[in-house]
Design a protein around this motif. Structure first.
Motif, PDB file in Angstrom:
ATOM      1  N   ILE A 102      47.593  33.123  -1.332  1.00  0.00           N
ATOM      2  CA  ILE A 102      46.646  31.895  -1.067  1.00  0.00           C
ATOM      3  C   ILE A 102      47.239  31.128  -0.201  1.00  0.00           C
ATOM      4  CG2 ILE A 102      45.197  29.742  -2.025  1.00  0.00           C
ATOM      5  CD1 ILE A 102      45.239  31.272  -4.572  1.00  0.00           C
ATOM      6  N   THR A 103      46.617  30.948   1.194  1.00  0.00           N
ATOM      7  CA  THR A 103      47.380  30.456   2.396  1.00  0.00           C
ATOM      8  C   THR A 103      47.219  28.971   2.350  1.00  0.00           C
ATOM      9  OG1 THR A 103      45.235  30.721   3.437  1.00  0.00           O
ATOM     10  CG2 THR A 103      47.021  32.315   3.817  1.00  0.00           C
ATOM     11  N   ASP A 104      46.177  28.224   1.534  1.00  0.00           N
ATOM     12  CA  ASP A 104      46.039  27.223   1.382  1.00  0.00           C
ATOM     13  C   ASP A 104      46.281  26.511  -0.136  1.00  0.00           C
ATOM     14  OD1 ASP A 104      44.785  26.885   3.901  1.00  0.00           O
ATOM     15  OD2 ASP A 104      42.913  27.728   3.306  1.00  0.00           O
ATOM     16  N   ASP A 105      47.075  25.673  -0.017  1.00  0.00           N
ATOM     17  CA  ASP A 105      47.689  25.084  -1.448  1.00  0.00           C
ATOM     18  C   ASP A 105      46.382  24.005  -1.853  1.00  0.00           C
ATOM     19  OD1 ASP A 105      50.328  26.166  -1.376  1.00  0.00           O
ATOM     20  OD2 ASP A 105      50.943  24.566  -0.225  1.00  0.00           O
ATOM     21  N   ILE A 106      45.658  23.493  -1.053  1.00  0.00           N
ATOM     22  CA  ILE A 106      44.695  22.509  -1.325  1.00  0.00           C
ATOM     23  C   ILE A 106      43.359  23.215  -1.081  1.00  0.00           C
ATOM     24  CG2 ILE A 106      43.595  20.482  -1.245  1.00  0.00           C
ATOM     25  CD1 ILE A 106      46.465  20.278  -2.053  1.00  0.00           C
ATOM     26  N   ILE A 107      42.516  23.534  -2.242  1.00  0.00           N
ATOM     27  CA  ILE A 107      41.240  24.025  -2.142  1.00  0.00           C
ATOM     28  C   ILE A 107      40.344  22.789  -2.590  1.00  0.00           C
ATOM     29  CG2 ILE A 107      39.551  25.926  -2.872  1.00  0.00           C
ATOM     30  CD1 ILE A 107      42.128  27.588  -3.608  1.00  0.00           C
ATOM     31  N   THR A 108      39.563  22.645  -1.437  1.00  0.00           N
ATOM     32  CA  THR A 108      38.522  21.347  -1.836  1.00  0.00           C
ATOM     33  C   THR A 108      37.235  22.261  -2.089  1.00  0.00           C
ATOM     34  OG1 THR A 108      39.260  19.867  -0.103  1.00  0.00           O
ATOM     35  CG2 THR A 108      37.015  19.672  -0.779  1.00  0.00           C
ATOM     36  N   PHE A 109      36.773  21.700  -3.216  1.00  0.00           N
ATOM     37  CA  PHE A 109      34.970  22.490  -3.664  1.00  0.00           C
ATOM     38  C   PHE A 109      34.092  21.457  -3.606  1.00  0.00           C
ATOM     39  CE2 PHE A 109      37.696  21.457  -7.339  1.00  0.00           C
ATOM     40  CZ  PHE A 109      36.692  20.783  -8.191  1.00  0.00           C
ATOM     41  N   ASP A 110      34.289  20.161  -3.434  1.00  0.00           N
ATOM     42  CA  ASP A 110      33.239  19.001  -3.208  1.00  0.00           C
ATOM     43  C   ASP A 110      33.964  17.724  -2.606  1.00  0.00           C
ATOM     44  OD1 ASP A 110      30.738  18.059  -3.667  1.00  0.00           O
ATOM     45  OD2 ASP A 110      30.657  18.238  -5.903  1.00  0.00           O
ATOM     46  N   ILE A 155      40.173  28.641 -12.508  1.00  0.00           N
ATOM     47  CA  ILE A 155      39.492  27.777 -11.399  1.00  0.00           C
ATOM     48  C   ILE A 155      39.868  28.584 -10.003  1.00  0.00           C
ATOM     49  CG2 ILE A 155      41.478  26.333 -11.032  1.00  0.00           C
ATOM     50  CD1 ILE A 155      37.827  25.106 -10.834  1.00  0.00           C
ATOM     51  N   ASN A 156      41.056  29.021 -10.005  1.00  0.00           N
ATOM     52  CA  ASN A 156      41.208  29.858  -8.612  1.00  0.00           C
ATOM     53  C   ASN A 156      40.263  31.026  -8.540  1.00  0.00           C
ATOM     54  OD1 ASN A 156      42.962  30.503  -6.105  1.00  0.00           O
ATOM     55  ND2 ASN A 156      43.265  32.411  -7.458  1.00  0.00           N
ATOM     56  N   LEU A 157      39.922  31.472  -9.392  1.00  0.00           N
ATOM     57  CA  LEU A 157      39.003  32.897  -9.490  1.00  0.00           C
ATOM     58  C   LEU A 157      37.715  32.426  -9.195  1.00  0.00           C
ATOM     59  CD1 LEU A 157      38.349  35.878  -9.888  1.00  0.00           C
ATOM     60  CD2 LEU A 157      37.912  35.354 -12.363  1.00  0.00           C
ATOM     61  N   PHE A 158      37.235  31.144  -9.710  1.00  0.00           N
ATOM     62  CA  PHE A 158      35.993  30.595  -9.308  1.00  0.00           C
ATOM     63  C   PHE A 158      35.999  30.116  -7.625  1.00  0.00           C
ATOM     64  CE2 PHE A 158      35.020  29.227 -14.057  1.00  0.00           C
ATOM     65  CZ  PHE A 158      34.112  30.383 -14.169  1.00  0.00           C
ATOM     66  N   LEU A 159      36.974  29.426  -7.347  1.00  0.00           N
ATOM     67  CA  LEU A 159      37.040  29.169  -5.881  1.00  0.00           C
ATOM     68  C   LEU A 159      36.781  29.978  -4.972  1.00  0.00           C
ATOM     69  CD1 LEU A 159      39.037  25.780  -6.741  1.00  0.00           C
ATOM     70  CD2 LEU A 159      36.419  26.067  -6.235  1.00  0.00           C
ATOM     71  N   THR A 160      37.545  31.284  -5.360  1.00  0.00           N
ATOM     72  CA  THR A 160      37.592  32.372  -4.251  1.00  0.00           C
ATOM     73  C   THR A 160      36.325  33.121  -4.350  1.00  0.00           C
ATOM     74  OG1 THR A 160      38.585  33.767  -5.819  1.00  0.00           O
ATOM     75  CG2 THR A 160      39.955  32.647  -4.152  1.00  0.00           C
ATOM     76  N   LYS A 161      35.412  32.731  -5.446  1.00  0.00           N
ATOM     77  CA  LYS A 161      34.183  33.451  -5.858  1.00  0.00           C
ATOM     78  C   LYS A 161      32.970  32.440  -5.604  1.00  0.00           C
ATOM     79  CE  LYS A 161      35.787  37.925  -6.316  1.00  0.00           C
ATOM     80  NZ  LYS A 161      35.498  38.878  -4.873  1.00  0.00           N
ATOM     81  N   LYS A 162      32.993  31.629  -4.705  1.00  0.00           N
ATOM     82  CA  LYS A 162      31.979  30.312  -5.278  1.00  0.00           C
ATOM     83  C   LYS A 162      30.589  30.856  -4.944  1.00  0.00           C
ATOM     84  CE  LYS A 162      34.782  27.068  -2.742  1.00  0.00           C
ATOM     85  NZ  LYS A 162      35.022  26.382  -1.207  1.00  0.00           N
ATOM     86  N   GLU A 208      38.196  38.571 -17.478  1.00  0.00           N
ATOM     87  CA  GLU A 208      39.490  39.171 -18.333  1.00  0.00           C
ATOM     88  C   GLU A 208      40.371  39.784 -17.199  1.00  0.00           C
ATOM     89  OE1 GLU A 208      39.389  43.151 -20.894  1.00  0.00           O
ATOM     90  OE2 GLU A 208      38.095  41.512 -21.597  1.00  0.00           O
ATOM     91  N   ASN A 209      39.913  40.504 -16.432  1.00  0.00           N
ATOM     92  CA  ASN A 209      41.017  41.306 -15.640  1.00  0.00           C
ATOM     93  C   ASN A 209      41.891  40.299 -14.991  1.00  0.00           C
ATOM     94  OD1 ASN A 209      40.212  43.810 -16.319  1.00  0.00           O
ATOM     95  ND2 ASN A 209      38.641  44.032 -14.778  1.00  0.00           N
ATOM     96  N   TYR A 210      41.340  39.191 -14.411  1.00  0.00           N
ATOM     97  CA  TYR A 210      42.133  38.453 -13.624  1.00  0.00           C
ATOM     98  C   TYR A 210      42.892  37.394 -14.526  1.00  0.00           C
ATOM     99  CZ  TYR A 210      43.243  35.447  -9.537  1.00  0.00           C
ATOM    100  OH  TYR A 210      43.847  34.703  -8.699  1.00  0.00           O
ATOM    101  N   VAL A 211      42.368  36.631 -15.317  1.00  0.00           N
ATOM    102  CA  VAL A 211      42.951  35.772 -15.974  1.00  0.00           C
ATOM    103  C   VAL A 211      43.939  36.222 -16.985  1.00  0.00           C
ATOM    104  CG1 VAL A 211      42.661  33.705 -17.411  1.00  0.00           C
ATOM    105  CG2 VAL A 211      41.126  34.264 -15.454  1.00  0.00           C
ATOM    106  N   TRP A 212      43.569  37.260 -17.922  1.00  0.00           N
ATOM    107  CA  TRP A 212      44.548  37.912 -18.759  1.00  0.00           C
ATOM    108  C   TRP A 212      45.036  39.055 -18.086  1.00  0.00           C
ATOM    109  CZ3 TRP A 212      40.560  34.818 -20.111  1.00  0.00           C
ATOM    110  CH2 TRP A 212      40.495  34.080 -21.290  1.00  0.00           C
TER     111      TRP A 212
END
Length: 214
Positions: A117-125, A154-161, A171-175
């Motif tokens: 991830i190139t950005d440490d801060i991910i803004t979503f709202d 949350i990282n998965l959600f924010l990369t797949k908004k 399951e595959n990503y988080v676990w």
């Protein structure tokens, strides 16, 4: 981060694995294409594939990966300089191509560029953001630290908004490919909903979830 490495040269395989593990990556290495093919769904965040390997070649594995993962980075490493082979690799979705012989430093740079991830801060709202580096989420000025699984989710959600994420994808990503019950996934989502407070996470009945933002 969990990386799949497919390279049938045992010495090169071992060298790459050791160098990447020194960087803190979890590297699962294979010398046989069929074995790698059978483990595609084990929750990898990056793939490094040689083309000419026993039983199942790297191109076939690349095509299979793209059936399940449209955006997970794939780096092809190969001694082939044939333009049609290189073109085929890109046509089927590889992100980068590294010709052998190469310096391991070159591969490290590509992994860091493509798979991190190139950005440490991910803004979503407005006034709401996720700090990947510190594993904290800030909602309207209130900051809370996340557990590892909450951070991964949350990282998965924010990369797949605004995209539907299936239970299997979570399951595959988080676990990281380990089996987990749907109830455990739902429990994790409930905990994350309490953290984010607003109605960002939408349930998609019998399928999974969607993180809805404008």
């Amino acid at each position: 981060m969990k990386i799949m490495l497919l390279e049938d040269n045992v010495k090169l395989n071992s060298t790459i694995k050791k160098r990447l593990e020194l960087k803190g990556y979890k590297v699962f290495s294979y010398v046989d294409g069929k074995e790698a093919f059978n483990n595609i769904m084990e929750g990898f965040s990056c793939f490094i594939l040689d083309i000419n390997v026993p039983n199942v070649d790297g191109i076939k594995i690349l095509k299979k990966i793209r059936e399940f993962y449209s955006e997970v980075p794939v780096i092809i490493i190969s001694a082939s300089v044939e333009l049609d082979v290189i073109k085929e690799s890109y046509d089927f979705g590889c992100n980068d191509y590294l010709k052998k012989p190469f310096f391991i430093d070159e591969l490290e740079i590509k992994v860091e560029r493509l798979c991190q991830i190139t950005d440490d801060i991910i803004t979503f709202d407005k006034d709401c953001y996720f700090d990947y580096k510190s594993s904290t989420i800030t909602i309207d000025g209130e900051t809370q630290r996340l557990t590892k699984k909450e951070r991964l989710l949350i990282n998965l959600f924010l990369t797949k908004k605004n995209q539907v994420l299936t239970y299997e994808a979570i399951e595959n990503y988080v676990w990281e490919g380990s089996f987990v019950s749907i109830e455990s996934i739902r429990s994790l989502v409930r905990r994350l909903r309490k953290v984010v407070k607003k109605d960002y996470i939408e349930t998609v009945v019998d399928t999974g979830y969607k993180f809805k933002v404008d």
